[in-house]
Design an enzyme around this catalytic site. Structure first.
Site, PDB file in Angstrom:
ATOM      1  N   TYR A  45      -4.465   0.048  -5.329  1.00  0.00           N
ATOM      2  CA  TYR A  45      -3.191   0.653  -4.959  1.00  0.00           C
ATOM      3  C   TYR A  45      -2.456   1.161  -6.201  1.00  0.00           C
ATOM      4  O   TYR A  45      -2.167   0.397  -7.125  1.00  0.00           O
ATOM      5  CB  TYR A  45      -2.291  -0.333  -4.220  1.00  0.00           C
ATOM      6  CG  TYR A  45      -2.805  -0.815  -2.877  1.00  0.00           C
ATOM      7  CD1 TYR A  45      -3.850  -0.162  -2.207  1.00  0.00           C
ATOM      8  CD2 TYR A  45      -2.239  -1.916  -2.251  1.00  0.00           C
ATOM      9  CE1 TYR A  45      -4.307  -0.604  -0.981  1.00  0.00           C
ATOM     10  CE2 TYR A  45      -2.699  -2.364  -1.017  1.00  0.00           C
ATOM     11  CZ  TYR A  45      -3.734  -1.704  -0.392  1.00  0.00           C
ATOM     12  OH  TYR A  45      -4.174  -2.151   0.833  1.00  0.00           O
TER      13      TYR A  45
ATOM     14  N   SER B  97     -12.143  -6.866   4.820  1.00  0.00           N
ATOM     15  CA  SER B  97     -11.256  -5.859   5.403  1.00  0.00           C
ATOM     16  C   SER B  97     -12.079  -4.731   6.009  1.00  0.00           C
ATOM     17  O   SER B  97     -12.957  -4.177   5.344  1.00  0.00           O
ATOM     18  CB  SER B  97     -10.314  -5.290   4.330  1.00  0.00           C
ATOM     19  OG  SER B  97      -9.491  -4.266   4.864  1.00  0.00           O
TER      20      SER B  97
ATOM     21  N   ALA C  57       1.478   2.053  13.504  1.00  0.00           N
ATOM     22  CA  ALA C  57       0.694   3.297  13.448  1.00  0.00           C
ATOM     23  C   ALA C  57       1.292   4.291  12.466  1.00  0.00           C
ATOM     24  O   ALA C  57       1.600   5.437  12.798  1.00  0.00           O
ATOM     25  CB  ALA C  57       0.569   3.918  14.840  1.00  0.00           C
TER      26      ALA C  57
ATOM     27  N   GLN D 295      14.543  -1.845   6.184  1.00  0.00           N
ATOM     28  CA  GLN D 295      13.357  -1.737   7.025  1.00  0.00           C
ATOM     29  C   GLN D 295      12.669  -3.105   7.157  1.00  0.00           C
ATOM     30  O   GLN D 295      12.150  -3.450   8.214  1.00  0.00           O
ATOM     31  CB  GLN D 295      12.381  -0.712   6.446  1.00  0.00           C
ATOM     32  CG  GLN D 295      12.888   0.719   6.479  1.00  0.00           C
ATOM     33  CD  GLN D 295      11.979   1.673   5.712  1.00  0.00           C
ATOM     34  OE1 GLN D 295      11.400   1.306   4.690  1.00  0.00           O
ATOM     35  NE2 GLN D 295      11.868   2.892   6.190  1.00  0.00           N
TER      36      GLN D 295
ATOM     37  N   GLY E 289       5.185  -2.650   5.630  1.00  0.00           N
ATOM     38  CA  GLY E 289       5.558  -2.054   4.351  1.00  0.00           C
ATOM     39  C   GLY E 289       6.965  -1.518   4.478  1.00  0.00           C
ATOM     40  O   GLY E 289       7.530  -1.447   5.566  1.00  0.00           O
TER      41      GLY E 289
ATOM     42  N   TRP F 245       0.858  -1.197   0.000  1.00  0.00           N
ATOM     43  CA  TRP F 245       0.000   0.000   0.000  1.00  0.00           C
ATOM     44  C   TRP F 245       0.892   1.246   0.000  1.00  0.00           C
ATOM     45  O   TRP F 245       1.847   1.330   0.749  1.00  0.00           O
ATOM     46  CB  TRP F 245      -0.899  -0.021   1.236  1.00  0.00           C
ATOM     47  CG  TRP F 245      -1.705   1.212   1.463  1.00  0.00           C
ATOM     48  CD1 TRP F 245      -2.464   1.873   0.572  1.00  0.00           C
ATOM     49  CD2 TRP F 245      -1.847   1.924   2.703  1.00  0.00           C
ATOM     50  NE1 TRP F 245      -3.082   2.961   1.154  1.00  0.00           N
ATOM     51  CE2 TRP F 245      -2.716   3.012   2.470  1.00  0.00           C
ATOM     52  CE3 TRP F 245      -1.318   1.734   3.982  1.00  0.00           C
ATOM     53  CZ2 TRP F 245      -3.067   3.918   3.460  1.00  0.00           C
ATOM     54  CZ3 TRP F 245      -1.675   2.635   4.976  1.00  0.00           C
ATOM     55  CH2 TRP F 245      -2.534   3.705   4.710  1.00  0.00           C
TER      56      TRP F 245
ATOM     57  N   GLU G 265      14.751  -5.216   9.552  1.00  0.00           N
ATOM     58  CA  GLU G 265      14.583  -4.794  10.943  1.00  0.00           C
ATOM     59  C   GLU G 265      13.269  -5.321  11.510  1.00  0.00           C
ATOM     60  O   GLU G 265      13.220  -5.891  12.608  1.00  0.00           O
ATOM     61  CB  GLU G 265      14.597  -3.269  11.074  1.00  0.00           C
ATOM     62  CG  GLU G 265      14.415  -2.817  12.518  1.00  0.00           C
ATOM     63  CD  GLU G 265      14.141  -1.338  12.693  1.00  0.00           C
ATOM     64  OE1 GLU G 265      13.822  -0.935  13.829  1.00  0.00           O
ATOM     65  OE2 GLU G 265      14.217  -0.596  11.711  1.00  0.00           O
ATOM     66  N   ASN G 266      12.180  -5.159  10.763  1.00  0.00           N
ATOM     67  CA  ASN G 266      10.878  -5.599  11.257  1.00  0.00           C
ATOM     68  C   ASN G 266      10.795  -7.115  11.393  1.00  0.00           C
ATOM     69  O   ASN G 266      10.054  -7.636  12.244  1.00  0.00           O
ATOM     70  CB  ASN G 266       9.764  -5.104  10.340  1.00  0.00           C
ATOM     71  CG  ASN G 266       9.499  -3.620  10.493  1.00  0.00           C
ATOM     72  OD1 ASN G 266       9.648  -3.068  11.575  1.00  0.00           O
ATOM     73  ND2 ASN G 266       9.103  -2.964   9.408  1.00  0.00           N
TER      74      ASN G 266
END
Length: 333
Positions: A54, A151, A208, A289, A283, A21, A292-293
């Protein structure tokens, strides 16, 4: 990477789901998007989530090209239908016409014969639910999707959809809601209904929109290049950019240190502690990134630490179940 069943279904997905997204086809160049997909695969992420809307379909196209060389049976590819994909009066919603045309367009863009999960991106107040579920049943029976999901549906809508799915003998197995330590509106009604029905949550925005990384500081301008400075993403993050929220987020730093995690990893691990969560969508605009996640997968947080985290955020966390439908589409009739 760790893996979980999607709801009560037999399909297993990665705890972290890579979603595109905003980013693919719009916010980042294709080579960067492909690098992020490669990083996801290298970290054991096998589940990918997108939608026909998207970037006007370009996100599906980029993802299709990025996954083209992968063994299809080793992936779980999800997409969605509902939002406008053209100027025509029927280029939107959950009518039989739009669903049947949209699945074919999505498969073409994704360069695959089927998707593993086809999701109703929102509830459609203008189309009889029976029509929608019968169309989804035909999509499944034609082999173009293995499972059906929704969703941002309310608990009541999920119950009604699930009842029809059972009558039609098709597997409605998931809901994709927004969920984070700051946005907890699904806990009151959606999660209890889903647990009862065997529906798993595939949650988006677990950090968030970046606020739970701690990069937004109270009294300071948003960092250059952050989502808050991008006109395509700033609308969604704006609700959190208040000093009272940002100050509370900064107070989480000692708890992240105690857990041996970054703030972002702590936020992702927090949503995964909910046993009704099958996967958390992440994302990225840079491969690092993703890596890391990925550390958050498989982490078990100490219950006392979770309680402390909840206490810190309690004054600013949004919990009202009524907000589940605050962005629900209005009837066009």
């Amino acid at each position: 990477m760790h893996y979980r069943h999607l709801g009560s279904s037999g399909m297993v997905i990665s705890e972290l789901v890579y979603g595109n997204w905003i980013t693919h086809g719009s916010q980042v160049e294709e080579n960067a998007a492909v690098a992020c997909v490669r990083a996801a695969l290298n970290n054991g992420i096998t589940t990918f989530d997108t939608a026909d809307v998207y970037a006007g379909g370009r996100a599906e196209e980029v993802l299709g090209r990025a996954l083209r060389s992968e063994r299809r049976e080793g992936l779980e590819i999800f997409t969605k239908v509902f939002h406008p994909t053209g100027e025509g009066k029927n280029d939107r919603g959950l009518s039989r016409k739009h669903i049947m045309e949209s699945i074919n367009s999505s498969l073409r863009r994704l360069q695959t014969d089927y998707v593993d999960l086809y999701q109703a991106h929102r509830y459609d107040p203008d189309t009889p639910l029976e029509e929608t579920m019968e169309a989804f049943a035909d999509v499944v029976r034609s082999g173009k999707a293995h499972y059906i999901g929704v969703s941002e549906w309310t608990g009541e809508q999920i119950r009604a959809g699930h009842a029809l799915a059972r009558e039609l003998r098709i597997p409605l197995v998931s809901n994709q809601p927004q969920y984070s330590a700051l946005w907890r509106v699904i806990e009151g009604e959606v999660v209890p209904a889903s647990r009862e029905l065997g529906i798993g949550q595939i949650v988006f925005s677990p950090i968030a929109q970046g606020v739970l990384t701690g990069k937004y500081l109270p009294g300071a301008e948003p960092p250059a290049g952050s989502r808050a400075t991008d006109e395509r993403g700033s609308t969604f993050v704006a609700r959190y950019l208040r000093d009272e929220v940002l100050e509370r987020v900064q107070q989480l730093a000692p708890l992240a240190d105690e857990a041996g995690l970054s703030l972002a990893q702590l936020a992702v691990a927090w949503v995964l502690q909910n046993d009704n969560v099958s996967g958390a969508i992440i994302g990225a605009s840079r491969p690092e990134q993703v890596s890391e996640n990925a550390v958050a997968a498989g982490v078990t947080l100490d219950p006392e630490l979770v309680a402390k985290m909840n206490d810190v955020l309690a004054p600013v966390a949004i919990t009202d179940p009524g907000k589940t439908a605050e962005n629900a589409p209005k009837s066009r009739r």
